[in-house]
Design an enzyme around this catalytic site. Structure first.
Site, PDB file in Angstrom:
ATOM      1  N   GLU A 167     -32.380  67.864 -20.884  1.00  0.00           N
ATOM      2  CA  GLU A 167     -30.792  67.659 -21.898  1.00  0.00           C
ATOM      3  C   GLU A 167     -30.108  66.219 -20.943  1.00  0.00           C
ATOM      4  OE1 GLU A 167     -28.075  67.163 -23.518  1.00  0.00           O
ATOM      5  OE2 GLU A 167     -28.408  69.319 -24.741  1.00  0.00           O
ATOM      6  N   ASN A 171     -21.414  70.295 -28.753  1.00  0.00           N
ATOM      7  CA  ASN A 171     -22.469  68.686 -28.561  1.00  0.00           C
ATOM      8  C   ASN A 171     -21.945  67.732 -28.920  1.00  0.00           C
ATOM      9  OD1 ASN A 171     -25.359  70.320 -27.546  1.00  0.00           O
ATOM     10  ND2 ASN A 171     -24.830  71.138 -28.419  1.00  0.00           N
ATOM     11  N   ASP A 203     -27.295  68.114 -32.241  1.00  0.00           N
ATOM     12  CA  ASP A 203     -26.974  68.613 -31.376  1.00  0.00           C
ATOM     13  C   ASP A 203     -26.485  67.495 -30.354  1.00  0.00           C
ATOM     14  OD1 ASP A 203     -28.102  69.239 -28.174  1.00  0.00           O
ATOM     15  OD2 ASP A 203     -29.371  70.307 -28.932  1.00  0.00           O
TER      16      ASP A 203
END
Length: 293
Positions: A20, A150, A199
Site C-alpha cells: 500500500e 480509500n 481502492d
C-alpha cells in the site's frame, strides 16, 4: 471508443501481504511503499533497480515525503518522522492510539502541502474509520463513520477525491484556497455494480484519475466526467494503489496484495503482493512534499 489497454509488468517481486501507499520521493529519486500487515517499509531506485526494505515496529500504511527530506510514517498508533539515511524515528503525535480497533489506511499529500490520511477497523468493522488532514502540524478530523476510506488524491483545480470502498462510489469534494473541504462531497464515479472495489487512486497531468479496482486485477483511468477511458491489466487480482514516478512521472507503479488469498489462488498468482509498473506515456501530476510548518 473502447478504452485503451496497458499491461503491467513485474517491477519488484516483494510479495507484500498488503502492499500500500506508494509515494514518489522526487528529491531522493526513490519510490517508497509499505507492507501494512508485514510491518515493512520498501523502497526502489528506478534508475538502478536497487530494492531495499526495513522492518517497522507497527503497521504503517504510508511513508509521505516531507519538505526537509525525511518521511512521515502514517502508523496504526502514531505519526512519526523517519530519517532515511540514519533510519531513525522521531515521534510526531499519537494517531488513534486509544482505539485498538483501528489502523491507518490510505494517505496522500494535497496541493497545499497538507496530508490527508484515513483509518479503518483492523477487521473492516463497519463505520469504524475516519478521514483526517494534517496541515501545518495540526491534525484535524474531516469525516467519521467510514468503513474503508480509500482513493485519496487531488486535482489541479482544487478538488479532493476519496471513497468508502464498500459503497463503490468515488466522491469528489471541492476545496477552498487553503485546501480545506467546502460543503458536502458529490459522487464522481459509481462502481457499485462493477467488478472489483475502488481502492487507491492518483491523478495525472491531464486531469484524469487512475483508480485501483481491488479484486478485479486492473487499474482504470477515468476522465473528468468519471468515465473509463483506459485500463491497466495486471496478472494478479488485488491491486491496491497506483503512483506516478520517475524523472518524467510517466511510469505508473502499482502496489498489490496477497491478503486473504487461498493457497490455490496463490499457486495460480505467485507474484501477488509484488510491485508492478507500466509505461503509460501519460505524465502524472507532480505532488508537493508535506509541509509541517
Amino acid at each position: 471508443m473502447s478504452p485503451f489497454i496497458w499491461k503491467a509488468e513485474l517491477a519488484v517481486d516483494s510479495r507484500c501481504e498488503l502492499g500500500e501507499g506508494p509515494q514518489w520521493h522526487a528529491a531522493q529519486n526513490r519510490l517508497y511503499w509499505c507492507d501494512i500487515l508485514g510491518k515493512r517499509l520498501h523502497w526502489l531506485d528506478p534508475a538502478t533497480a536497487r530494492h531495499e526494505s526495513v522492518t517497522l515496529d507497527q503497521m504503517v500504511s504510508c511513508a509521505a515525503p516531507v519538505s526537509d527530506g525525511r518521511l512521515l510514517l502514517v502508523g496504526e498508533r502514531s505519526l512519526a518522522l523517519f530519517d532515511t539515511e540514519r533510519q531513525t524515528h522521531t515521534h510526531l503525535c499519537a494517531f488513534e492510539a486509544d482505539n485498538p480497533v483501528t489502523r491507518s489506511n490510505d494517505a496522500r499529500v494535497d496541493r497545499h502541502g497538507g496530508l490527508w490520511l484515513s483509518t479503518m477497523g483492523k477487521n473492516a468493522e463497519p463505520k469504524a474509520g475516519s478521514l483526517y488532514r494534517l496541515y501545518r502540524g495540526e491534525l484535524v478530523i474531516l469525516r467519521t463513520g467510514l468503513t474503508i476510506p480509500n482513493s485519496i488524491c487531488f486535482s489541479a483545480d482544487d478538488h479532493a477525491y476519496f471513497t468508502d470502498t464498500p459503497t463503490g462510489q468515488v466522491m469528489r469534494w471541492a476545496l477552498d484556497e487553503n485546501g480545506w473541504p467546502v460543503g458536502e462531497p458529490e459522487c464522481f464515479a459509481d462502481f457499485s455494480t462493477h467488478a472489483g472495489s475502488p481502492d487507491g487512486a492518483v491523478m495525472d497531468s491531464e486531469g484524469c484519475l487512475w483508480l485501483s479496482l481491488w479484486g478485479a486485477g486492473e487499474v482504470v483511468r477515468l476522465d473528468e466526467k468519471g468515465q473509463i477511458i483506459g485500463r491497466v491489466a495486471l496478472p494478479v487480482d488485488q491491486p491496491s494503489c497506483p503512483v506516478f514516478a520517475g524523472d518524467d512521472l510517466k511510469t505508473l507503479y502499482i502496489t498489490t496484495a496477497r491478503e486473504g488469498l487461498s493457497s490455490e489462488k496463490l499457486a495460480e498468482t505467485p507474484t501477488a503482493g509484488a510491485l508492478y509498473r507500466v509505461e503509460t506515456g501519460v505524465a502524472g501530476l507532480a505532488e508537493p512534499p508535506l509541509q509541517l510548518a
